[in-house]
Design a protein around this motif. Structure first.
Motif, PDB file in Angstrom:
ATOM      1  N   ALA A 289      11.500  20.629  24.325  1.00 30.45           N
ATOM      2  CA  ALA A 289      10.077  20.685  23.920  1.00 30.45           C
ATOM      3  C   ALA A 289       9.880  21.801  23.844  1.00 30.45           C
ATOM      4  CB  ALA A 289       9.313  19.994  25.170  1.00 30.45           C
ATOM      5  N   ARG A 290       8.340  22.446  23.308  1.00 34.01           N
ATOM      6  CA  ARG A 290       7.557  23.046  22.424  1.00 34.01           C
ATOM      7  C   ARG A 290       7.277  23.716  24.185  1.00 34.01           C
ATOM      8  NH1 ARG A 290       1.874  23.516  19.536  1.00 34.01           N
ATOM      9  NH2 ARG A 290       1.952  25.897  20.136  1.00 34.01           N
ATOM     10  N   PHE A 291       7.439  24.769  24.651  1.00 38.76           N
ATOM     11  CA  PHE A 291       6.896  25.305  25.783  1.00 38.76           C
ATOM     12  C   PHE A 291       5.903  26.618  26.240  1.00 38.76           C
ATOM     13  CE2 PHE A 291      10.702  27.218  24.830  1.00 38.76           C
ATOM     14  CZ  PHE A 291       9.907  29.092  24.521  1.00 38.76           C
ATOM     15  N   PHE A 292       4.571  26.916  27.192  1.00 41.31           N
ATOM     16  CA  PHE A 292       4.740  28.665  26.318  1.00 41.31           C
ATOM     17  C   PHE A 292       4.472  29.526  27.326  1.00 41.31           C
ATOM     18  CE2 PHE A 292       0.198  30.500  26.868  1.00 41.31           C
ATOM     19  CZ  PHE A 292      -0.442  30.833  25.673  1.00 41.31           C
ATOM     20  N   ILE A 293       5.041  31.123  26.224  1.00 40.19           N
ATOM     21  CA  ILE A 293       4.916  32.059  27.758  1.00 40.19           C
ATOM     22  C   ILE A 293       3.657  33.214  26.907  1.00 40.19           C
ATOM     23  CG2 ILE A 293       6.763  32.784  26.525  1.00 40.19           C
ATOM     24  CD1 ILE A 293       7.830  33.627  29.435  1.00 40.19           C
ATOM     25  N   ARG A 294       3.108  34.137  28.152  1.00 39.63           N
ATOM     26  CA  ARG A 294       2.856  34.930  27.474  1.00 39.63           C
ATOM     27  C   ARG A 294       1.846  35.791  28.178  1.00 39.63           C
ATOM     28  NH1 ARG A 294       1.336  34.984  22.183  1.00 39.63           N
ATOM     29  NH2 ARG A 294      -1.014  35.881  21.613  1.00 39.63           N
ATOM     30  N   ARG A 295       1.948  36.635  27.584  1.00 42.02           N
ATOM     31  CA  ARG A 295       1.337  38.373  28.912  1.00 42.02           C
ATOM     32  C   ARG A 295      -0.113  38.485  29.125  1.00 42.02           C
ATOM     33  NH1 ARG A 295       4.451  42.070  31.695  1.00 42.02           N
ATOM     34  NH2 ARG A 295       5.618  42.264  29.670  1.00 42.02           N
ATOM     35  N   LEU A 296      -0.319  38.533  30.803  1.00 42.94           N
ATOM     36  CA  LEU A 296      -2.290  37.896  31.053  1.00 42.94           C
ATOM     37  C   LEU A 296      -2.475  39.629  30.851  1.00 42.94           C
ATOM     38  CD1 LEU A 296      -1.205  35.004  33.202  1.00 42.94           C
ATOM     39  CD2 LEU A 296      -2.549  35.137  31.188  1.00 42.94           C
ATOM     40  N   ILE A 297      -4.086  39.483  30.978  1.00 36.76           N
ATOM     41  CA  ILE A 297      -4.583  41.012  31.053  1.00 36.76           C
ATOM     42  C   ILE A 297      -3.787  41.635  32.161  1.00 36.76           C
ATOM     43  CG2 ILE A 297      -7.122  41.396  31.410  1.00 36.76           C
ATOM     44  CD1 ILE A 297      -8.203  39.303  29.734  1.00 36.76           C
ATOM     45  N   SER A 298      -3.687  40.927  33.583  1.00 35.38           N
ATOM     46  CA  SER A 298      -3.410  41.256  34.645  1.00 35.38           C
ATOM     47  C   SER A 298      -1.994  41.994  34.771  1.00 35.38           C
ATOM     48  CB  SER A 298      -3.028  40.545  35.713  1.00 35.38           C
ATOM     49  OG  SER A 298      -2.049  39.584  35.285  1.00 35.38           O
ATOM     50  N   GLY A 299      -1.512  42.206  33.352  1.00 36.42           N
ATOM     51  CA  GLY A 299       0.437  42.536  33.207  1.00 36.42           C
ATOM     52  C   GLY A 299       1.484  41.663  33.823  1.00 36.42           C
ATOM     53  N   ASN A 300       0.703  40.337  34.256  1.00 37.29           N
ATOM     54  CA  ASN A 300       1.863  39.270  34.574  1.00 37.29           C
ATOM     55  C   ASN A 300       1.838  38.426  33.807  1.00 37.29           C
ATOM     56  OD1 ASN A 300       1.415  39.959  37.290  1.00 37.29           O
ATOM     57  ND2 ASN A 300      -0.307  38.324  37.913  1.00 37.29           N
ATOM     58  N   ILE A 301       3.325  37.420  33.509  1.00 36.91           N
ATOM     59  CA  ILE A 301       3.386  37.136  32.368  1.00 36.91           C
ATOM     60  C   ILE A 301       3.365  35.078  32.821  1.00 36.91           C
ATOM     61  CG2 ILE A 301       5.559  35.837  30.714  1.00 36.91           C
ATOM     62  CD1 ILE A 301       6.743  38.114  31.691  1.00 36.91           C
ATOM     63  N   VAL A 302       2.488  33.926  32.549  1.00 38.75           N
ATOM     64  CA  VAL A 302       2.777  32.764  32.365  1.00 38.75           C
ATOM     65  C   VAL A 302       3.423  31.417  31.669  1.00 38.75           C
ATOM     66  CG1 VAL A 302       0.630  32.678  30.570  1.00 38.75           C
ATOM     67  CG2 VAL A 302       0.519  31.815  32.581  1.00 38.75           C
ATOM     68  N   LEU A 303       4.189  30.959  32.043  1.00 38.64           N
ATOM     69  CA  LEU A 303       4.557  29.955  31.410  1.00 38.64           C
ATOM     70  C   LEU A 303       4.335  28.595  31.765  1.00 38.64           C
ATOM     71  CD1 LEU A 303       7.671  29.341  29.645  1.00 38.64           C
ATOM     72  CD2 LEU A 303       8.239  29.325  33.042  1.00 38.64           C
ATOM     73  N   ILE A 304       4.021  27.600  30.610  1.00 39.86           N
ATOM     74  CA  ILE A 304       3.615  26.690  30.844  1.00 39.86           C
ATOM     75  C   ILE A 304       4.730  25.834  29.963  1.00 39.86           C
ATOM     76  CG2 ILE A 304       1.973  24.995  30.492  1.00 39.86           C
ATOM     77  CD1 ILE A 304       0.548  27.216  31.658  1.00 39.86           C
ATOM     78  N   LYS A 305       5.534  24.922  30.737  1.00 38.97           N
ATOM     79  CA  LYS A 305       6.743  23.878  30.932  1.00 38.97           C
ATOM     80  C   LYS A 305       6.098  21.949  31.083  1.00 38.97           C
ATOM     81  CE  LYS A 305      10.628  24.600  32.236  1.00 38.97           C
ATOM     82  NZ  LYS A 305      11.009  23.596  33.361  1.00 38.97           N
ATOM     83  N   ASN A 306       7.166  21.130  31.108  1.00 40.88           N
ATOM     84  CA  ASN A 306       7.751  20.745  31.492  1.00 40.88           C
ATOM     85  C   ASN A 306       8.491  21.081  32.566  1.00 40.88           C
ATOM     86  OD1 ASN A 306       7.174  19.494  28.433  1.00 40.88           O
ATOM     87  ND2 ASN A 306       6.347  18.320  29.855  1.00 40.88           N
ATOM     88  N   GLY A 307       7.701  19.528  34.209  1.00 40.73           N
ATOM     89  CA  GLY A 307       8.155  19.967  35.055  1.00 40.73           C
ATOM     90  C   GLY A 307       8.438  21.453  35.955  1.00 40.73           C
ATOM     91  N   GLY A 308       9.843  21.478  37.128  1.00 38.02           N
ATOM     92  CA  GLY A 308       9.865  22.669  37.588  1.00 38.02           C
ATOM     93  C   GLY A 308      10.151  23.694  37.028  1.00 38.02           C
TER      94      GLY A 308
END
Length: 898
Positions: A289-308
């Motif tokens: 399924a589609r997920f989402f990953i992106r570099r944040l202003i802080s330099g960290n990376i955010v990840l959104i997905k289904n489940g752990g």
């Protein structure tokens, strides 16, 4: 390292696109190139795009303008060829949303082939300009598709102004570009693999020159989006739409992650995307399924997905956010955004204040919701909302319209309520046929032969329509009781004997064995049996090696039951379901079962309550199994209707709707006087329409027949349907009649069969049962003395449009097709037929003129129409045109293109 493909395409290359199509495609270039035309950007959508009218919601994406307005887009019309974009905005951080402000809904081809806008995204570029990416393709994916973009320089104004659409490349994107540290903009574009092609004519060879770039591609712009150039790509094993995203790591490497059928796969590039490492499965687990990953202003990376982070769920639920501060090596936190089922396809952005906004859909076809969450990095790390302004499960949009049934192969738009529930079982009026009054503007005629059984395709004519009845074969009956099972009384219901009864049974041609197979009942209320034939005239009873001889199921309520209906599904995807059975096992409900060969059967599944003698058929135009359910009503026996894409799941008749009665045009038998009743209704797809057999019961009452020991009268009449539900019955004479003569084998109680008919060369053969009421030993009975015969009709011969010595003509409604030749079924041994082609305004299109048409004489069920200097219809393929037929001393039965 993977070597880069030798392809570098700039933005402006449309002049070369037509050459991409294969020269031998069945589709004309005018149809193939429709997705290359800019679509109308509707910035003032009408009520047809309102929440109350839409029936589906699949998220596309969202972004924020520099001034704070949020734009979000989603797909309506289904994850299907009907898909179109809807966009709305919010000026209060997602608390409230506008009505649809923008719609992208590509017009369909005149031939009926749909053009979809299925995937894309919003993106605010570094200059503050808002982009909307979207795709255009024939039937979801035609092998080429095309990524388009529009931009807006004033997205915060009351009346935003959007640029003219421009095509970037083939394929499509579902995710936002990434701005690299060197200032380049990198856009992910996926060109799907050939197995995703949904246009039959293009599946094998269409756009084969693009096969080397069917992968997760990356394009780069160095001039702020004015041009885009392909830099490289990755061909992921087990690809499943790609939906890839790119993150630039701190060491300048590019990290590409993509969706595959095995989960998330990844690849790396050390040269700004020109070459990539061999793809490997990522340590990040996810279902496909589609997920989402992106570099944040802080330099960290955010990840959104289904489940752990280490969890692969079995369903799309538990949308969760994670954070990485070590370039994706490990992941922290775990903020559960939405635990509900059916949550999918996250996308989002980060605001200048550091808050993160994520959008996804929920229950695309059920709840039909677009959901938004607003949270911070602190919330992710805490695993709960700790920031006062954070909020989850904000409703962006909910579609509440009725389910859109869709457009049929012939241009008919089905109503949103399907099957229709407005039938009146108390009425004795003929069934209304909506599509004969509300016709399509253009009629696609790609589907086989076009018959003149109604005025659906006729704009005007002075020809006379003549109805034709089937001819009973001179060798009838072709199958009669001979075995002990057939001759002797079964004694499960009376003492009737000498019965070979279709009712409904089934007669089909089995291409696997090149045999005709007849499923019938051996004896009154006897076992289910099978006979085979090579010519429909001489039948044998094969030894099936089961309970005895040719018996498939022995008599009895636990086995063959009472009346049955059998379908030989030669196109069954599961070979174990090749034979489908509906049988009446009173006092239990009817039962559905399947079998690979009629010898072994699946566990039965009970249906809802109904009268005896129910049946079913397959509608290939809509790919549904349809159930003809017998009930009683004000006018006696009638029929109710239920449908399902899955045969076994079709056992749920709880939502069946009233279908049809006999009506006032079904005249009583003069000698009996009883009102007509609808005893049964079977149907089959014949060429471009559904052909229905109406078993009309004329009496007398069963009690009278039982006392007199003679059969009741039922006769077969015909109906025609172009939507699979509404029936036009213009000829109320019996198509196959009872003789009403004592001693005749088909004196009365005429029945057809499941499957209705068989096309055999230039004829249509109709198996039918007739009852004499007398057994060979002289015994009489209401259900005694049943045999099977054949009735024969000229192919397409239900109705002809006729002309005598004076010439006549017939002009069709506007039709569209992709085939190259015109054929007719015509009988004019003493006359002739000529054809001319007109445009939509009625002007003759050269060289398809009357003078250029070669005259057709003789009698042929398949005759090519030819014009001088025009060997094909290439000049009008894919365009709305009318055919005008000019006929003298002859009969025209049908026309078609191929």
């Amino acid at each position: 390292m993977l070597q880069p493909m030798k392809l570098c395409l700039a933005f402006l290359f449309l002049s070369s696109l037509s050459a991409v199509a294969q020269s031998d495609d069945a589709l004309p270039q005018s149809i193939l190139d429709l997705p290359l035309k800019p679509v109308f950007i509707n910035t003032n959508p009408g009520p047809e795009y309102s929440d109350e009218q839409r029936d589906y919601a699949m998220i596309i994406g969202a972004d924020r303008t520099p001034k704070g307005r949020i734009w979000a887009a989603w797909v309506s019309g289904g994850d299907s060829p009907r898909a179109y974009f809807v966009a709305a905005s919010s000026d209060d951080e997602g608390q409230t949303w506008s009505k649809p402000r923008l719609v992208i809904d590509p017009p369909d081809a005149p031939t009926g082939l749909e053009i979809s806008a299925l995937v894309g995204n919003f993106w605010t570029d570094p200059t503050g300009r808002l982009w909307l990416f979207y795709d255009q393709s024939l039937s979801m994916f035609d092998g080429r598709a095309g990524l388009w973009a529009i931009t807006c320089d004033n997205p915060d104004d009351d009346k935003p102004v959007w640029s003219e659409p421009r095509r970037i490349w083939h394929g499509m994107t579902l995710n936002k570009p990434t701005v690299l540290s060197n200032g380049e903009w990198m856009l992910p574009i996926s060109l799907w693999t050939r197995d995703r092609i949904g246009v039959a004519e293009l599946k094998e060879n269409g756009y084969s020159d693009l096969d080397e770039v069917r992968m997760a591609n990356v394009f780069v712009s160095t001039d702020k989006g004015s041009t885009w150039t392909r830099r490289g790509g990755v061909m992921f094993p087990h690809t499943n739409f790609d939906e890839h995203m790119v993150v630039e790591l701190k060491d300048k490497r590019l990290w590409m992650l993509a969706r595959t059928s095995k989960g998330i796969s990844e690849s790396f590039s050390s040269d700004q995307g020109r070459t990539w490492t061999e793809p490997q499965l990522s340590q990040i687990k996810n279902l496909s399924a589609r997920f989402f990953i992106r570099r944040l202003i802080s330099g960290n990376i955010v990840l959104i997905k289904n489940g752990g982070i280490d969890e692969t769920l079995k369903s799309r639920s538990h949308m969760t956010a994670f954070l990485s501060d070590d370039e994706g090596a490990t992941w922290k936190g775990g903020l559960l955004l939405d635990e509900r089922n059916g949550v999918s396809y996250p996308d989002g952005f980060q605001s200048p204040d550091g808050s993160i906004s994520i959008f996804h859909d929920r229950g695309r076809g059920s709840e039909r919701e677009i959901i938004m969450h607003r949270f911070t990095e602190a919330d992710i790390l805490a695993g709960k909302l700790v920031t006062p302004a954070s909020k989850t499960k904000m409703l962006v949009n909910k579609a509440t319209g009725p389910k859109i049934t869709g457009r049929l192969y012939n241009g008919i738009e089905l109503p949103t309520e399907w099957p229709p529930q407005n039938g009146d079982a108390k009425s004795y009026e003929p069934m209304p046929v909506p599509y004969l009054k509300d016709k399509p503007k253009v009629f696609p005629i790609q589907t086989k032969r076009q018959l003149f059984v109604d005025d659906f395709l006729i704009e005007k004519t002075d020809l006379k329509r003549t109805w034709h009845q089937a001819r009973k074969h001179e060798k009838n009956p072709v199958f009669k009781p001979e075995t002990k099972d057939e001759l002797e009384p079964v004694k499960l219901e009376g003492n009737d004997q000498a019965v070979c009864y279709l009712g409904h049974g089934g007669v089909f041609h089995d291409p696997k064995e090149n045999l005709y197979k007849m499923f019938y009942t051996a004896g009154w209320r006897g076992g289910l049996a099978m006979a085979t034939s090579k010519d429909l005239l001489t039948w044998t009873r094969p030894n099936m090696g089961t309970v005895g001889g040719n018996i498939l199921l022995p008599p009895g309520s636990a086995w063959a039951g009472g009346d049955n209906s059998v379908w030989l599904d030669v196109n069954a995807k599961d070979p174990m379901e090749r034979v489908k059975l509906l049988t009446d096992r009173r006092p239990l409900p009817h039962t559905l079962q399947t079998s690979p060969n009629g010898k072994v059967w699946s566990q039965g599944v009970n249906t809802g309550k109904a009268g005896d003698y129910c049946s079913f058929f397959y509608n290939p135009f809509r790919k549904v199994w349809c159930f003809s359910i017998k009930q009683g009503g004000t006018h006696g026996r009638n029929r109710w209707y239920s449908e399902n894409e899955d045969f076994i799941k079709g056992a749920d008749w709880s939502k069946s709707v009233f279908w049809c009665n006999a009506d006032k045009l079904d005249e009583p038998d003069a000698a009996i006087g009883d009102p007509a009743q609808l005893y049964s209704l079977n149907a089959v797809a014949y060429e471009s329409l559904m052909l229905g057999q109406f078993y009309i019961h004329l009496g007398p009452d069963n009690k009278v027949c039982n006392e007199g020991k003679f059969p009741k009268i039922t006769e077969i009449k015909l109906g025609f349907s172009r939507d699979g539900f509404h029936w036009d019955r213009p000829d109320r004479r019996a198509f196959i009649a009872a003789t009403r003569k004592e001693g005749d084998w088909d004196r009365a109680y005429i029945h057809g069969t499941t499957g209705v008919c068989i096309v055999k060369e230039d004829e249509i053969w109709f198996p039918y049962t007739g009852y004499s009421g007398i057994a060979p030993n002289g015994a009489g009975g209401m259900y005694t003395g049943a045999s099977v015969g054949m009735a024969v009709l000229r192919r397409d011969g239900f109705a002809s449009m006729d002309a005598g010595d004076q010439a006549g003509s017939l002009t069709t409604e506007p039709v569209a097709f992709t085939s190259r030749q015109l054929f007719v079924n015509v009988a004019a041994p003493k006359g002739e037929l000529r054809v001319e082609v007109l445009d939509e305004d009625g002007q003759v299109v050269a060289p398809y003129t009357l003078a250029n048409c070669k005259p057709i004489t003789g009698d042929s069920t398949q005759q090519l129409v030819e014009w001088k200097d025009a060997p094909t219809l290439d000049g009008v393929r894919g365009k709305p045109v009318k055919f005008r037929f000019h006929l003298t001393q002859g009969s025209l039965y049908s026309f078609w293109t191929k």
